[in-house]
Design an enzyme around this catalytic site. Structure first.
Site, short mmCIF file in Angstrom:
data_model
loop_
_atom_site.label_atom_id
_atom_site.label_comp_id
_atom_site.label_asym_id
_atom_site.label_seq_id
_atom_site.Cartn_x
_atom_site.Cartn_y
_atom_site.Cartn_z
N GLY A 148 99.02 7.85 79.72
CA GLY A 148 98.88 6.53 79.31
C GLY A 148 97.82 6.38 78.12
CG HIS A 149 94.00 7.73 78.00
ND1 HIS A 149 93.70 8.24 79.26
CD2 HIS A 149 93.16 6.72 78.51
CE1 HIS A 149 92.75 7.85 80.09
NE2 HIS A 149 92.48 6.87 79.55
P1 AMP Z 1 90.29 4.20 80.41
O1 AMP Z 1 89.99 5.71 79.75
O2 AMP Z 1 90.24 4.20 81.72
O3 AMP Z 1 88.85 3.14 79.88
O4 AMP Z 1 91.25 3.41 79.83
C1 AMP Z 1 91.44 3.45 78.20
C2 AMP Z 1 92.35 2.86 77.76
O5 AMP Z 1 93.66 3.37 78.26
C3 AMP Z 1 92.36 1.32 78.38
O6 AMP Z 1 92.98 0.56 77.36
C4 AMP Z 1 93.36 1.31 79.43
O7 AMP Z 1 94.01 0.06 79.70
C5 AMP Z 1 94.42 2.29 78.90
N1 AMP Z 1 95.26 2.72 80.25
C6 AMP Z 1 94.75 3.46 81.22
N2 AMP Z 1 95.78 3.89 81.95
C7 AMP Z 1 96.83 3.36 81.37
C8 AMP Z 1 98.30 3.57 81.66
N3 AMP Z 1 98.69 4.25 82.81
N4 AMP Z 1 99.29 3.04 80.99
C9 AMP Z 1 98.61 2.56 79.86
N5 AMP Z 1 97.62 2.47 79.26
C10 AMP Z 1 96.49 2.98 79.92
#
Ligand code: AMP
Length: 283
Positions: free
Chosen positions: A40-41
């Site tokens: 996702g990242h």
């Molecule tokens: P985090 O590390 O959880 O703070 O996420 C960092 C970024 O990655 C944020 O903008 C999240 O929305 C995005 N993100 C996390 N999981 C996913 C996913 N499964 N698909 C797309 N973007 C994601």
């Protein structure tokens, strides 16, 4: 062999690297993360690479967005794997400040976002959350000074909050959302999925299935309230404690009662064991 990105841990080294990257007017995209990187990242990194000449990824587990009872201490940290994945993606710079660099002694300023941050979704269950997110993202934007910033639709309300804030504070950053990346069985990828036991992992895709079933019923002309109630039942039956499942306007996050009030987004948050998962889809 891809080049390892430059790693900056102090503001001085960030600013030096930032001015090198910005030479010849190269535009810059930022992808803020808390590390424990998954596909996702990386999908956001790829969007960023397509949009901008240079890509900066921040890795910072932000304490101000966690409540005392939440998982700050146990949040997964996978630094080596993260850097090698970012190297493979051709990321130029990783901004990895420590907590003291981000919040030096005496730090006393906090952004209080309103509008989408008070929509009655995540904010009802994590009242501290968007203040912490807005404050750290505003800091990341002023530190890195990107032209674009990429956020996932996975955190749908967060994407709205950050978009609004960047406009309201004239931060000069265009915020762009990226679609949710899912596991093969539909579970939205999340750094927190590693907390799930085998049994919980098996139950976890229920959230996505329930969202899809709700959308289908709504599109077939079904009553909104009963479609959401059926989804809530399915989620509870799978062993979750539901925080909310709601239909909201995809732009304003205002409550809606028909697809004609749309575009409509269905959003869910629920806990399985001690792990809280969120998901959303277009209705
Ligand atoms: P985090 O590390 O959880 O703070 O996420 C960092 C970024 O990655 C944020 O903008 C999240 O929305 C995005 N993100 C996390 N999981 C996913 C996913 N499964 N698909 C797309 N973007 C994601």
């Amino acid at each position: 062999m891809p080049n390892t990105p430059i790693i900056a841990r102090t503001l001085a080294s960030l600013h030096r690297a930032r001015s090198d990257l910005g030479k010849r007017n190269a535009n810059i995209a930022l992808v803020p993360t808390m590390g424990a990187l998954h596909d996702g990242h990386l999908s956001l990194v790829r969007l960023a690479k397509r949009r901008a000449k240079k890509v900066v990824v921040s890795i910072f587990v932000n304490p101000t967005q966690f409540a005392a009872h939440e998982d700050l201490g146990s949040y997964p940290r996978t630094w080596k794997a993260d850097i090698s994945r970012l190297a493979s993606e051709g990321v130029d710079l990783v901004w990895n400040p420590d907590v003291k660099t981000m919040y030096p002694e005496g730090f006393a300023t906090r952004i209080a976002p309103e509008g989408p941050a008070l929509a009655g979704l995540e904010d009802r269950f994590r009242p501290h959350f968007f203040g912490g997110v807005a404050t750290v993202v505003a800091k990341l934007f002023t530190q890195v000074r990107p032209d674009f910033a990429f956020f996932g639709e996975k955190d749908f309300q967060q994407l709205k909050v950050v978009t609004r804030m960047a406009r309201d504070l004239d931060l000069g950053v265009r915020v762009i959302g990226g679609a949710i990346v899912r596991e093969r069985d539909g579970l939205a990828m999340s750094s927190r999925n590693v907390y799930l036991s085998a049994e919980q992992r098996h139950a976890a895709p229920t959230l996505f299935r329930a969202l899809k079933a709700t959308s289908k019923r709504m599109r077939a002309g079904g009553d909104f309230r009963s479609a959401l109630a059926a989804a809530a039942d399915a989620i509870a039956e799978a062993g979750f404690a539901l925080d909310y499942i709601e239909a909201r306007h995809a732009e304003t996050l205002a409550p809606v009662s028909s697809l004609n009030d749309g575009p409509v987004r269905l959003l869910v948050a629920a806990k399985i064991g001690t792990t809280r998962l969120i998901d959303n889809i277009k209705a």
